[in-house]
Design a protein around this motif. Structure first.
Motif, mmCIF file in Angstrom:
data_model
loop_
_atom_site.group_PDB
_atom_site.id
_atom_site.type_symbol
_atom_site.label_atom_id
_atom_site.label_comp_id
_atom_site.label_asym_id
_atom_site.label_seq_id
_atom_site.Cartn_x
_atom_site.Cartn_y
_atom_site.Cartn_z
ATOM 1 N N VAL A 258 -23.019 -22.239 -6.470
ATOM 2 C CA VAL A 258 -23.057 -23.100 -5.095
ATOM 3 C C VAL A 258 -24.476 -23.436 -4.525
ATOM 4 O O VAL A 258 -24.576 -24.320 -3.777
ATOM 5 N N GLU A 259 -25.398 -22.516 -4.792
ATOM 6 C CA GLU A 259 -26.823 -22.633 -4.182
ATOM 7 C C GLU A 259 -27.618 -23.247 -5.332
ATOM 8 O O GLU A 259 -28.957 -22.920 -5.525
ATOM 9 N N THR A 260 -27.072 -23.958 -6.138
ATOM 10 C CA THR A 260 -28.145 -24.612 -7.168
ATOM 11 C C THR A 260 -29.205 -25.739 -6.376
ATOM 12 O O THR A 260 -28.773 -26.352 -5.600
ATOM 13 N N PRO A 261 -30.386 -25.646 -6.810
ATOM 14 C CA PRO A 261 -31.429 -26.297 -6.185
ATOM 15 C C PRO A 261 -31.045 -27.634 -6.535
ATOM 16 O O PRO A 261 -30.632 -28.264 -7.645
ATOM 17 N N ARG A 262 -31.311 -28.577 -5.578
ATOM 18 C CA ARG A 262 -31.009 -29.993 -5.737
ATOM 19 C C ARG A 262 -32.442 -30.782 -5.467
ATOM 20 O O ARG A 262 -32.693 -31.843 -6.031
ATOM 21 N N HIS A 263 -33.387 -30.339 -4.689
ATOM 22 C CA HIS A 263 -34.654 -30.879 -4.589
ATOM 23 C C HIS A 263 -35.675 -29.534 -4.565
ATOM 24 O O HIS A 263 -35.330 -28.470 -3.954
ATOM 25 N N VAL A 264 -36.774 -29.845 -5.255
ATOM 26 C CA VAL A 264 -37.951 -28.675 -5.126
ATOM 27 C C VAL A 264 -39.133 -29.274 -5.089
ATOM 28 O O VAL A 264 -39.376 -30.275 -5.737
ATOM 29 N N ILE A 265 -39.845 -28.532 -4.025
ATOM 30 C CA ILE A 265 -41.126 -29.324 -3.676
ATOM 31 C C ILE A 265 -42.125 -27.871 -3.847
ATOM 32 O O ILE A 265 -42.073 -26.978 -3.231
ATOM 33 N N VAL A 266 -43.065 -28.429 -4.712
ATOM 34 C CA VAL A 266 -44.246 -27.292 -4.889
ATOM 35 C C VAL A 266 -45.617 -27.713 -4.376
ATOM 36 O O VAL A 266 -45.742 -28.867 -4.540
ATOM 37 N N ALA A 267 -46.118 -26.900 -3.766
ATOM 38 C CA ALA A 267 -47.424 -27.012 -3.053
ATOM 39 C C ALA A 267 -48.640 -25.925 -3.336
ATOM 40 O O ALA A 267 -47.763 -24.900 -3.367
ATOM 41 N N PHE A 268 -49.632 -26.236 -3.315
ATOM 42 C CA PHE A 268 -50.648 -25.088 -3.380
ATOM 43 C C PHE A 268 -51.717 -25.150 -2.174
ATOM 44 O O PHE A 268 -51.930 -26.129 -1.549
ATOM 45 N N GLN A 269 -52.182 -24.094 -2.038
ATOM 46 C CA GLN A 269 -53.383 -23.812 -1.034
ATOM 47 C C GLN A 269 -54.068 -22.655 -1.458
ATOM 48 O O GLN A 269 -54.021 -21.933 -2.247
ATOM 49 N N ASN A 270 -55.734 -23.259 -1.281
ATOM 50 C CA ASN A 270 -56.578 -22.429 -1.909
ATOM 51 C C ASN A 270 -57.240 -21.676 -0.672
ATOM 52 O O ASN A 270 -58.102 -22.133 -0.020
ATOM 53 N N ASP A 271 -57.068 -20.548 -0.601
ATOM 54 C CA ASP A 271 -57.461 -19.618 0.435
ATOM 55 C C ASP A 271 -57.646 -20.204 1.816
ATOM 56 O O ASP A 271 -58.703 -20.110 2.683
ATOM 57 N N ARG A 272 -56.357 -20.392 2.354
ATOM 58 C CA ARG A 272 -56.191 -20.857 3.887
ATOM 59 C C ARG A 272 -55.497 -19.965 4.638
ATOM 60 O O ARG A 272 -55.727 -20.088 5.721
ATOM 61 N N LYS A 273 -54.896 -18.919 4.214
ATOM 62 C CA LYS A 273 -53.926 -18.224 4.894
ATOM 63 C C LYS A 273 -54.782 -17.304 5.842
ATOM 64 O O LYS A 273 -55.761 -16.590 5.302
ATOM 65 N N ASN A 274 -54.474 -17.246 7.170
ATOM 66 C CA ASN A 274 -54.872 -16.087 8.147
ATOM 67 C C ASN A 274 -56.639 -16.288 8.204
ATOM 68 O O ASN A 274 -57.138 -15.441 8.595
ATOM 69 N N ARG A 275 -56.737 -17.740 8.184
ATOM 70 C CA ARG A 275 -58.205 -17.834 8.457
ATOM 71 C C ARG A 275 -58.436 -19.006 9.270
ATOM 72 O O ARG A 275 -58.065 -20.376 9.125
ATOM 73 N N ILE A 276 -58.977 -19.036 10.233
ATOM 74 C CA ILE A 276 -59.039 -20.166 11.473
ATOM 75 C C ILE A 276 -59.912 -21.239 11.053
ATOM 76 O O ILE A 276 -59.797 -22.272 11.547
#
Length: 406
Positions: A258-276
């Motif tokens: 029922v919840e088979t993926p229909r579209h998949v988007i893959v993204a990458f971030q390099n050391d961005r989280k929790n840094r202003i």
């Protein structure tokens, strides 16, 4: 031809007599601080509401942690959405749709969904995909801001389900993030951000229908029937820290048919989280060379991509990104928000269309995994995100108030 149909009468639709936005406030209006759960209920069971066109009104102030005016801090694109780590829509106490990591999910999804002209209107929601590094948005000289965010920007239910809800208790639940670092960017980290949300309202259209339509809808209610709710849900899965290698295999999840993926988007971030000092609304290509997903043994896309960002060979990846609107919305013409150059700089996303599937994938469980290669070993603190767009099906009974998931 209509041109020659001289006896036809002018068309006039009077089925909707009134369409007005009503304001709903949280249970506890002042409960808008870090990690707080904000519940906004609609208790009017005798009204017809159109949640698809509802929006959030948010008013607040951007300042430093000591309460003084910030001079270096500024919102990133879609920054208001990053103030919340979870969003849920409940129908009679049952969670119909939910989004975790609201800012990242909505940013990735809307980079594919909207074009440049639509983005001009959405600036009122804090959506500035092409903002420059030194462009200050949303706030005045004192740090005050106010936005109206259509909920279709934040959740699949509000985007896809375009009908009224009849005779049901509804609740919108938001959970604030633990800090504001991901919503803000600055040239240095000398100022610690604090965003004070002063007002948060849910504006929902109330629909008043004609007597004829009222009788028809009452008949439907009294028949004790289950009304369908079908939409595409947005689910984000995170790989927090990739290993330092050029070949990666990511067993993402096992799901039902029922919840088979229909579209998949893959993204990458390099050391961005929790840094202003970094911008969480931007993504990195991380020297991606090839990517494919497997649903059981079925591979998407069929051919290797042969990407080389260093030598600007990513036309195939951009074409996959640009074709999202035609496949997802059945648009006749794709109008991507970025040109190829901006795509590489701001959002080099890998969109994989798996909406057309063989019958073998329609039975039993689905095991999903992602395999990708990079030109060089991934650096430390590189995070991968997988946004899965899949179908969901609920029904609700306006007479018995029972909500079921299929």
């Amino acid at each position: 031809m209509d041109l020659l149909n001289v006896t036809s009468e002018p068309f006039s639709d009077n089925s909707v007599e009134d369409y007005q936005f009503h304001t709903y406030q949280p249970y506890i209006p002042g409960n808008l601080n870090y990690n707080d759960e904000i519940r906004i209920p609609i208790q009017d069971l005798d009204t017809f509401t159109a949640p698809c066109n509802s929006y959030l009104y948010i008013e607040g102030k951007l300042m430093k942690s000591d309460g003084t005016v910030a001079t270096k801090l500024q919102f990133i694109n879609n920054g208001i959405a990053f103030l919340f780590r979870e969003l849920r829509y409940e129908l009679n106490g049952i969670v119909v749709d939910s989004v975790r990591n609201v800012g990242l999910v909505s940013t990735i999804k809307n980079y594919l969904s909207y074009n440049e002209n639509e983005s001009v209107l959405l600036q009122n929601a804090g959506w500035f995909p092409n903002k420059s590094a030194n462009q200050k948005i949303l706030v005045d000289a004192s740090g005050n801001f106010n936005v109206c965010i259509p909920l279709k920007l934040l959740m699949g239910f509000f985007e896809d389900f375009r009908k009224v809800i009849i005779n049901m208790k509804q609740e919108l639940v938001l959970i604030r993030s633990s800090n504001d670092n991901d919503a803000i960017t600055s040239l240095d980290d000398t100022e610690i951000p604090k965003i004070d949300i002063q007002k948060l309202y849910w504006k929902v259209p109330h629909v008043t229908v004609s007597i004829q339509e009222q009788l028809r809808l009452n008949k439907t209610i009294n028949k004790n029937v289950e009304l369908p709710i079908k939409f595409r849900s947005w689910e984000l899965i995170e790989y927090p820290s990739l290993s330092s290698t050029t070949r990666h295999t990511w067993p993402v999840k096992t799901t039902t048919k029922v919840e088979t993926p229909r579209h998949v988007i893959v993204a990458f971030q390099n050391d961005r989280k929790n840094r202003i000092t970094t911008d969480m609304s931007k993504f990195d290509h991380c020297d991606l060379k090839n990517i494919r997903i497997f649903l059981n043994s079925e591979r998407y896309p069929y051919n290797d991509l042969f990407i080389d960002f260093e030598n600007n060979k990513y036309a195939t990846l951009f074409e996959m990104y640009a074709n999202f609107q035609e496949s997802y919305y059945s648009n006749k013409t794709n109008q991507p928000i970025f040109n190829p150059t901006d795509f590489k700089l701001h959002a080099p996303l890998a969109h994989i269309d798996c909406s057309r599937q063989k019958e073998t994938l329609q039975t039993g469980s689905i095991v999903m995994r992602i395999e990708f290669e990079t030109e060089r070993p991934t650096s430390a603190n590189t995070t991968a995100y997988c946004l899965i767009l899949h179908e969901r099906h609920f029904t609700y009974n306006p007479l018995t108030k029972i909500v079921k998931q299929y």
